[in-house]
Enzyme design. Sequence first.
Site, PDB file in Angstrom:
ATOM      1  N   ASP A 175       0.953  -1.817  -0.356  1.00 24.86           N
ATOM      2  CA  ASP A 175      -0.020  -0.115   0.218  1.00 24.86           C
ATOM      3  C   ASP A 175       1.423   1.215  -0.128  1.00 24.86           C
ATOM      4  O   ASP A 175       1.797   1.535  -0.015  1.00 24.86           O
ATOM      5  CB  ASP A 175      -0.879   0.097   0.907  1.00 24.86           C
ATOM      6  CG  ASP A 175      -0.338   0.067   2.745  1.00 24.86           C
ATOM      7  OD1 ASP A 175       1.032  -1.118   3.056  1.00 24.86           O
ATOM      8  OD2 ASP A 175      -1.004   0.552   3.326  1.00 24.86           O
ATOM      9  N   GLU A 184       0.058  -1.610   5.497  1.00 19.85           N
ATOM     10  CA  GLU A 184       1.318  -0.543   6.283  1.00 19.85           C
ATOM     11  C   GLU A 184       0.888   0.443   6.960  1.00 19.85           C
ATOM     12  O   GLU A 184       1.165   1.231   8.198  1.00 19.85           O
ATOM     13  CB  GLU A 184       2.733  -0.646   5.698  1.00 19.85           C
ATOM     14  CG  GLU A 184       3.927  -0.585   6.658  1.00 19.85           C
ATOM     15  CD  GLU A 184       4.091   0.671   7.233  1.00 19.85           C
ATOM     16  OE1 GLU A 184       4.914   1.077   7.024  1.00 19.85           O
ATOM     17  OE2 GLU A 184       3.832   1.675   5.653  1.00 19.85           O
TER      18      GLU A 184
END
EC number: 3.5.1.114
Length: 481
Positions: free
Chosen positions: A108, A173
């Site tokens: 991400d 994350e």
Amino acid sequence: RTFTFKVNRELGQWENTSTIYPYLSPEQKEKLLDNFKVAVQIPTVSFSESDQNITALQEFDLLLRRVFPKVFSSSLVRHEVVGNYSHLFTVAGADAGLEPYMLLAHIDVVPANEADGWDAPPFSAQEIDGFIYGRGTIDNKQSVMGILQALEYLLERGYTPRRTFYIGLGHDEEINGEEGAVKIVNLLKSRGVKLLYVLDEGLTIMDGVVDGLNEPAALIGVSEKGQTTVKLSVSTPPGHSSMPPRESSIGILASAVARLEKNRMPNLFGHGPERATFEHLAHKFGWSYRMIMSNLWLFSSLLSSVLEGQPDTNAFVRTTTAVTMFNSGVKINVMPAYAEAFVNFRIHSSQTVQEVLNLIESTVSDKRVKVEFINGFDPLPISSYEDDTFGYQIIKKSVQDIFPQVTVTPGICVANTDSRHYTQLSPDIYRFAPSWYKPGDSARFHGVNERISIQNYEEIVLFYFQLMQNSDVRNLPTLRS
Ligand SMILES: CCCCCCCC/C=C\CCCCCCCC(=O)N[C@@H](CCCCN)C(=O)O
Ligand SMILES: [Zn+2]
Ligand SMILES: [Zn+2]
């Protein structure tokens, strides 16, 4: 105080592990660049804890399967999807007696808006002057793609690892890793896995960032800072703006926030692993700095005041204070009944959340300002970076294999990573990816014009290629006395 300079491990004899030479053909270079560009073009954005681009995460899954056919078909590799969009790969080693290690990265990215001043659209992966521009090019798709690309090439060339290793690719994350990293950790714990070392994103190769240091240095993050966020709020009676009180809720809050910015947390240079960074680098400084560096602690106040002059090096020496949100007011002619601000602190290795909260209270020192603890955690444990520490020395050797001109030194990661969830699986966690970091690059992390040079991406693939092979040694070489 005198300095002890570490003996370079490369003076010892490294065990030969039938090495496949780290080389990329022109065709491979073309292919790996195509793969990387497509990865950057998929907008795997984490907008908030409840809002992620799910379609993009699904598309990313398909991309991995398409461009890394060997990884997904090899009998040596077990692939599992965790938390719907994260990936865990287990690469079976031939010698089950060797303790496994693990590589981490995240899929991400934070949002990006072209209107903020990007030279190329943030999900275009456009090439400008040898650089690929795009969100995720240094945080952290270079590692996601670099790790799998390296494994793909090794498998293509018939590589069979000796030591088992895991690859964990988180999908959240940037919003704490609860669905990705935390679930991968729980799965590994349920299987009784213990890891020799873990390598995640983090510090980089610093080049020209520290005044006086004329050579590039690879800083391996042996810990990461803690953090805490507090909410400051002020409530005052609302009323007509034609008859305002002497101080508004906004004014009271603004003064409190200004006090926090003006009275920074103490400079703690020398009290954490940053001390080791400069001890390792002392002899690399230009002659005019060398006297300071070789009498580091005599001159530490001078050096620490130089370091606190720039945002990135300042983050190295103290708990930082960042006012990130400020909300108040409903109408031009109504006195606001309420004002609130959020302040995010990144905690130096030698402090705790509680110590920082105490300092906040004493600096705000205004009963009208309510200070609420939102969340936080202490700095992470310090991983070993000794001559006989397997993970640290293998990372160091892999850096030196691909970047012979670079000095390797321990450092402290100023931001947080998924690896903080792995402390129960391994005592030795490192935060590093070999992207080049030059003056001005700090603004590219979560900022505009995030980019990586094509050459640097190739170096990253070769670094992981080398790391996987170097990790296959059974033991580190014995140092000559
Ligand atoms: C002697 C030289 C000292 C220079 C030191 C500064 C160098 C900085 C270089 C690179 C910094 C890169 C940090 C990369 C990791 C970024 C990870 C990240 O963005 N993490 C987020 C996690 C958010 C989790 C949700 N709260 C973060 O920390 O905010
Ligand atoms: Zn990151
Ligand atoms: Zn990030």
